[in-house]
Scaffold this motif. Sequence first.
Motif, PDB file in Angstrom:
ATOM      1  N   ALA A 263       0.828  -1.681   0.118  1.00  0.00           N
ATOM      2  CA  ALA A 263       0.128  -0.438   0.078  1.00  0.00           C
ATOM      3  C   ALA A 263       1.025   1.199  -0.080  1.00  0.00           C
ATOM      4  N   VAL A 264       1.650   1.330   0.916  1.00  0.00           N
ATOM      5  CA  VAL A 264       2.913   2.443   1.228  1.00  0.00           C
ATOM      6  C   VAL A 264       3.835   2.306  -0.672  1.00  0.00           C
ATOM      7  N   GLU A 265       3.019   1.360  -1.043  1.00  0.00           N
ATOM      8  CA  GLU A 265       4.279   1.644  -2.501  1.00  0.00           C
ATOM      9  C   GLU A 265       4.046   1.886  -3.345  1.00  0.00           C
ATOM     10  N   LEU A 266       2.341   1.540  -3.269  1.00  0.00           N
ATOM     11  CA  LEU A 266       1.375   1.960  -4.394  1.00  0.00           C
ATOM     12  C   LEU A 266       0.903   3.169  -4.250  1.00  0.00           C
ATOM     13  N   ILE A 267       1.434   4.429  -2.562  1.00  0.00           N
ATOM     14  CA  ILE A 267       0.329   5.313  -3.177  1.00  0.00           C
ATOM     15  C   ILE A 267       1.544   6.204  -3.479  1.00  0.00           C
ATOM     16  N   GLY A 268       3.199   5.801  -3.617  1.00  0.00           N
ATOM     17  CA  GLY A 268       4.170   6.292  -3.401  1.00  0.00           C
ATOM     18  C   GLY A 268       4.292   5.988  -5.392  1.00  0.00           C
ATOM     19  N   ARG A 269       3.453   4.920  -5.937  1.00  0.00           N
ATOM     20  CA  ARG A 269       4.308   5.122  -6.781  1.00  0.00           C
ATOM     21  C   ARG A 269       2.965   6.293  -7.967  1.00  0.00           C
ATOM     22  N   HIS A 270       1.943   6.505  -7.271  1.00  0.00           N
ATOM     23  CA  HIS A 270       0.811   7.547  -7.931  1.00  0.00           C
ATOM     24  C   HIS A 270       1.424   9.034  -7.427  1.00  0.00           C
ATOM     25  N   ALA A 271       1.864   8.823  -6.479  1.00  0.00           N
ATOM     26  CA  ALA A 271       2.298  10.459  -5.865  1.00  0.00           C
ATOM     27  C   ALA A 271       3.954  10.598  -6.974  1.00  0.00           C
ATOM     28  N   THR A 272       4.632   9.510  -7.310  1.00  0.00           N
ATOM     29  CA  THR A 272       5.574  10.460  -7.760  1.00  0.00           C
ATOM     30  C   THR A 272       5.417  10.265  -9.235  1.00  0.00           C
ATOM     31  N   ARG A 273       4.025  10.122  -9.743  1.00  0.00           N
ATOM     32  CA  ARG A 273       3.896   9.414 -11.647  1.00  0.00           C
ATOM     33  C   ARG A 273       4.872  10.391 -12.421  1.00  0.00           C
ATOM     34  N   TRP A 274       5.450  11.805 -11.658  1.00  0.00           N
ATOM     35  CA  TRP A 274       5.570  13.355 -12.591  1.00  0.00           C
ATOM     36  C   TRP A 274       7.393  13.141 -12.278  1.00  0.00           C
ATOM     37  N   LEU A 275       8.100  11.760 -11.864  1.00  0.00           N
ATOM     38  CA  LEU A 275       9.083  11.096 -12.286  1.00  0.00           C
ATOM     39  C   LEU A 275       9.398  10.932 -13.859  1.00  0.00           C
ATOM     40  N   PRO A 276      10.678  10.622 -13.669  1.00  0.00           N
ATOM     41  CA  PRO A 276      11.453  10.450 -15.399  1.00  0.00           C
ATOM     42  C   PRO A 276      11.581   8.700 -14.982  1.00  0.00           C
ATOM     43  N   ARG A 277      10.506   7.661 -16.675  1.00  0.00           N
ATOM     44  CA  ARG A 277       9.740   6.645 -16.188  1.00  0.00           C
ATOM     45  C   ARG A 277       9.246   6.075 -14.898  1.00  0.00           C
ATOM     46  N   GLY A 278       8.269   6.974 -14.334  1.00  0.00           N
ATOM     47  CA  GLY A 278       7.451   6.893 -13.814  1.00  0.00           C
ATOM     48  C   GLY A 278       6.555   5.815 -13.930  1.00  0.00           C
ATOM     49  N   GLU A 279       5.208   5.577 -15.247  1.00  0.00           N
ATOM     50  CA  GLU A 279       4.909   4.657 -16.147  1.00  0.00           C
ATOM     51  C   GLU A 279       5.622   3.329 -15.659  1.00  0.00           C
ATOM     52  N   GLU A 280       6.268   3.714 -16.223  1.00  0.00           N
ATOM     53  CA  GLU A 280       7.385   1.368 -16.469  1.00  0.00           C
ATOM     54  C   GLU A 280       7.423   0.997 -15.008  1.00  0.00           C
TER      55      GLU A 280
END
Length: 283
Positions: A263-280
Amino acid sequence: MTTVAEVIESPVQLRIAPARHNQFAVWRRRGLRLASVVAAVALWQLLTVNDVRLWLRFDTLPTVTEVASALTSRLGTPDYWLDLGQSLIRILTGFGLAAVVGVVTGIMLGRSAVFADVFGPLAELARPIPAIAMVPVAILLFPTDEAGIVFITFLAAYFPIMVSVRHAVRALPTIWEDSVRTLGGGRTDVLGRVVLPGILPGLFGGLSVGMGVAWICVISAEMISGRLGVGYRTWQAYTVLNYPDVFVGIITIGVLGFGTAAAVELIGRHATRWLPRGEENAR
């Protein structure tokens, strides 16, 4: 001669092909992860059923079927869900407090020289002490065991979060703050537009580590001084030599830890999608 339809269709096909390839790669990785778990469980069953005794004594461990039977029985009892809820309340309370205090003090340590001189030495002296070693202090300091367990959980999660945030703040390029101030921004603008967005990757790294350490310590604290909780019930099963129930507790702890960390990792991924290669990385 190339037709108009071929020209229009070609870019579409080029986009569909990578998408299909990426989707296949995602499902292949998920299948591989599932297969690794199934293989580990099958190996456990094989070694315990056949009473294998080489250097390790697998003949003393319960089989997968025995543990599955015990888990099925425990799932039907209210005590199991009461213990699970109690452990979750403790972990979320202690971890939530650690996240708030860790972010605030981490930012202050990274940006205020005075605060770093006053609070920094105390934090560095306390940081190497294992949180579980503070159980006797918690018993003496707090009026109830519940407050003491939450305090131990807080300590376990606080230092990884605080250190990660502090390093993330110090690693921010000064040109970002200079740009905001040049455009007329004040401290609030710097905090909201530079510091908080800039520390997100480091913050969620610290949160992930803090969650794992917090689970280790809350379970240990429940075993030592708890009255309810997964750790308490697991230790009680061990004292009466009920090894299938011990493994039920171990599996429950693993699932809870995995779920909260995910859950922490999922929230972190959504919060940092602006980073390069965030979607990958989100795959």
